[in-house]
Design an enzyme around this catalytic site. Structure first.
Site, PDB file in Angstrom:
ATOM      1  N   LYS A  41     -39.674 -13.836  34.919  1.00 31.45           N
ATOM      2  CA  LYS A  41     -38.769 -14.975  34.935  1.00 31.45           C
ATOM      3  C   LYS A  41     -38.831 -15.686  36.285  1.00 31.45           C
ATOM      4  CE  LYS A  41     -35.326 -12.325  32.316  1.00 31.45           C
ATOM      5  NZ  LYS A  41     -34.025 -11.631  32.437  1.00 31.45           N
ATOM      6  N   GLY A  42     -39.297 -14.967  37.291  1.00 31.76           N
ATOM      7  CA  GLY A  42     -39.167 -15.414  38.679  1.00 31.76           C
ATOM      8  C   GLY A  42     -39.767 -16.770  38.981  1.00 31.76           C
ATOM      9  N   GLU A  97     -46.803 -18.274  40.265  1.00 30.64           N
ATOM     10  CA  GLU A  97     -46.065 -17.027  40.495  1.00 30.64           C
ATOM     11  C   GLU A  97     -45.051 -17.247  41.614  1.00 30.64           C
ATOM     12  OE1 GLU A  97     -44.755 -14.552  39.548  1.00 30.64           O
ATOM     13  OE2 GLU A  97     -45.925 -12.731  39.784  1.00 30.64           O
ATOM     14  N   ASP A  98     -43.932 -16.542  41.530  1.00 25.79           N
ATOM     15  CA  ASP A  98     -42.899 -16.711  42.555  1.00 25.79           C
ATOM     16  C   ASP A  98     -43.326 -16.122  43.895  1.00 25.79           C
ATOM     17  OD1 ASP A  98     -42.783 -14.102  41.595  1.00 25.79           O
ATOM     18  OD2 ASP A  98     -40.618 -14.099  41.227  1.00 25.79           O
ATOM     19  N   ASP A 101     -46.562  -9.760  46.102  1.00 24.43           N
ATOM     20  CA  ASP A 101     -46.083  -8.612  46.864  1.00 24.43           C
ATOM     21  C   ASP A 101     -47.249  -7.615  46.959  1.00 24.43           C
ATOM     22  OD1 ASP A 101     -44.062  -7.092  48.124  1.00 24.43           O
ATOM     23  OD2 ASP A 101     -43.582  -6.065  46.266  1.00 24.43           O
ATOM     24  N   LYS A 129     -46.321 -12.144  50.621  1.00 26.49           N
ATOM     25  CA  LYS A 129     -46.026 -11.137  51.649  1.00 26.49           C
ATOM     26  C   LYS A 129     -47.301 -10.329  51.875  1.00 26.49           C
ATOM     27  CE  LYS A 129     -42.090  -9.443  49.547  1.00 26.49           C
ATOM     28  NZ  LYS A 129     -40.789  -8.747  49.414  1.00 26.49           N
ATOM     29  N   PHE A 150     -36.943  -8.953  51.815  1.00 27.67           N
ATOM     30  CA  PHE A 150     -36.636  -9.172  50.404  1.00 27.67           C
ATOM     31  C   PHE A 150     -35.938 -10.514  50.250  1.00 27.67           C
ATOM     32  CE2 PHE A 150     -34.922  -8.723  46.201  1.00 27.67           C
ATOM     33  CZ  PHE A 150     -35.949  -8.047  45.546  1.00 27.67           C
ATOM     34  N   ARG A 163     -30.916 -15.672  41.114  1.00 24.46           N
ATOM     35  CA  ARG A 163     -32.040 -16.540  40.732  1.00 24.46           C
ATOM     36  C   ARG A 163     -31.672 -18.008  40.868  1.00 24.46           C
ATOM     37  NH1 ARG A 163     -36.019 -13.589  38.174  1.00 24.46           N
ATOM     38  NH2 ARG A 163     -35.332 -11.913  36.838  1.00 24.46           N
TER      39      ARG A 163
HETATM   40  P1  IMP Z   1     -46.531  -7.538  42.690  1.00 17.46           P
HETATM   41  O1  IMP Z   1     -47.250  -8.575  43.520  1.00 17.46           O
HETATM   42  O2  IMP Z   1     -47.261  -7.123  41.474  1.00 17.46           O
HETATM   43  O3  IMP Z   1     -46.087  -6.364  43.540  1.00 17.46           O
HETATM   44  O4  IMP Z   1     -45.213  -8.093  42.097  1.00 17.46           O
HETATM   45  C1  IMP Z   1     -44.642  -9.244  42.447  1.00 17.46           C
HETATM   46  C2  IMP Z   1     -43.329  -9.341  41.711  1.00 17.46           C
HETATM   47  O5  IMP Z   1     -42.333  -8.492  42.318  1.00 17.46           O
HETATM   48  C3  IMP Z   1     -42.837 -10.741  41.869  1.00 17.46           C
HETATM   49  O6  IMP Z   1     -43.247 -11.541  40.788  1.00 17.46           O
HETATM   50  C4  IMP Z   1     -41.345 -10.553  41.911  1.00 17.46           C
HETATM   51  O7  IMP Z   1     -40.818 -10.584  40.619  1.00 17.46           O
HETATM   52  C5  IMP Z   1     -41.138  -9.181  42.494  1.00 17.46           C
HETATM   53  N1  IMP Z   1     -40.841  -9.268  43.945  1.00 17.46           N
HETATM   54  C6  IMP Z   1     -41.623  -8.890  44.973  1.00 17.46           C
HETATM   55  N2  IMP Z   1     -41.053  -9.129  46.158  1.00 17.46           N
HETATM   56  C7  IMP Z   1     -39.856  -9.698  45.886  1.00 17.46           C
HETATM   57  C8  IMP Z   1     -38.790 -10.212  46.707  1.00 17.46           C
HETATM   58  O8  IMP Z   1     -38.801 -10.211  47.940  1.00 17.46           O
HETATM   59  N3  IMP Z   1     -37.719 -10.730  46.027  1.00 17.46           N
HETATM   60  C9  IMP Z   1     -37.651 -10.779  44.679  1.00 17.46           C
HETATM   61  N4  IMP Z   1     -38.625 -10.327  43.876  1.00 17.46           N
HETATM   62  C10 IMP Z   1     -39.721  -9.788  44.475  1.00 17.46           C
HETATM   63 MG    MG Z   2     -42.191 -12.145  39.097  1.00 12.86          MG
END
Ligand code: IMP
Ligand code: MG
Length: 173
Positions: A41-42, A97-98, A101, A129, A150, A163
């Site tokens: 949803k992000g 993508e939001d 990470d 990040k 975060f 959100r």
């Molecule tokens: P990754 O890159 O697969 O670890 O996942 C990324 C997802 O983790 C993002 O789409 C977010 O939904 C969530 N996420 C990672 N860091 C944050 C943050 O600082 N705040 C809120 N959601 C986060």
């Molecule tokens: Mg996400």
């Protein structure tokens, strides 16, 4: 709950940055239609705002994935919760993508859309990040590179909260 939120990027700053991203992406696409994949949803707020700032034809599609970060499954395993409505075969795909990470979600999506025969797959992330990266993923367009904090707002949540904040803030728990 005693969470404090500190402003990182104001609504005006984020909107201005998204305008720049939309212009850069549109210039690169040079009139070609793009299949814009919003990762729910992000990324919903970001993807809609980005689409508004793009001047090429945009087909919007939505996908929801969840990742297993712990438990019995291996870290980084990603599962499709809601799939796209339309085939991406032969299309120019842009994933909105939001935040990147670990990079596991985008690594999975890149592989998946390539397997499905997309003409090309690009990534646009509002935030990144890099210190947290596990998977080898590089975004083509990034709004802001941030440290390992975060963040919430502009679509990003903490336990489904915040959100709807119109800005991006750092959550101090
Ligand atoms: P990754 O890159 O697969 O670890 O996942 C990324 C997802 O983790 C993002 O789409 C977010 O939904 C969530 N996420 C990672 N860091 C944050 C943050 O600082 N705040 C809120 N959601 C986060
Ligand atoms: Mg996400």
């Amino acid at each position: 709950m005693n969470e404090k939120i500190r402003m990182m990027y104001s609504e005006a700053q984020v909107d201005a940055r998204i305008r720049e991203l939309g212009a850069a992406i549109s210039a690169d696409l040079d009139g070609e239609e793009v299949h814009l994949v919003c990762v729910l949803k992000g990324a919903s707020f970001f993807a809609c705002e980005l689409a508004k700032r793009m001047t090429v034809p945009v087909y919007m599609d939505f996908m929801c994935v969840s990742s297993y970060g712990n438990g019995t499954r291996s870290s980084g395993e990603v599962r499709i919760v809601k799939d796209l409505d339309t085939s991406v075969e032969g299309k120019h795909v842009l994933i909105a993508e939001d935040i990147i990470d670990s990079g596991n979600t985008l690594h999975f999506l890149l592989e998946e859309f390539r397997k499905r025969g997309a003409a090309d797959v690009k990534i646009c992330a509002l935030l990144s990040k890099p210190d947290r990266r596990e998977a080898d993923v590089t975004a083509d367009y990034i709004g802001y590179v941030i440290p390992d904090v975060f963040v919430v707002g502009y679509g990003l949540d903490y336990a489904q909260k915040y959100r709807n904040l119109p800005y991006i803030g750092v959550l101090d728990i």
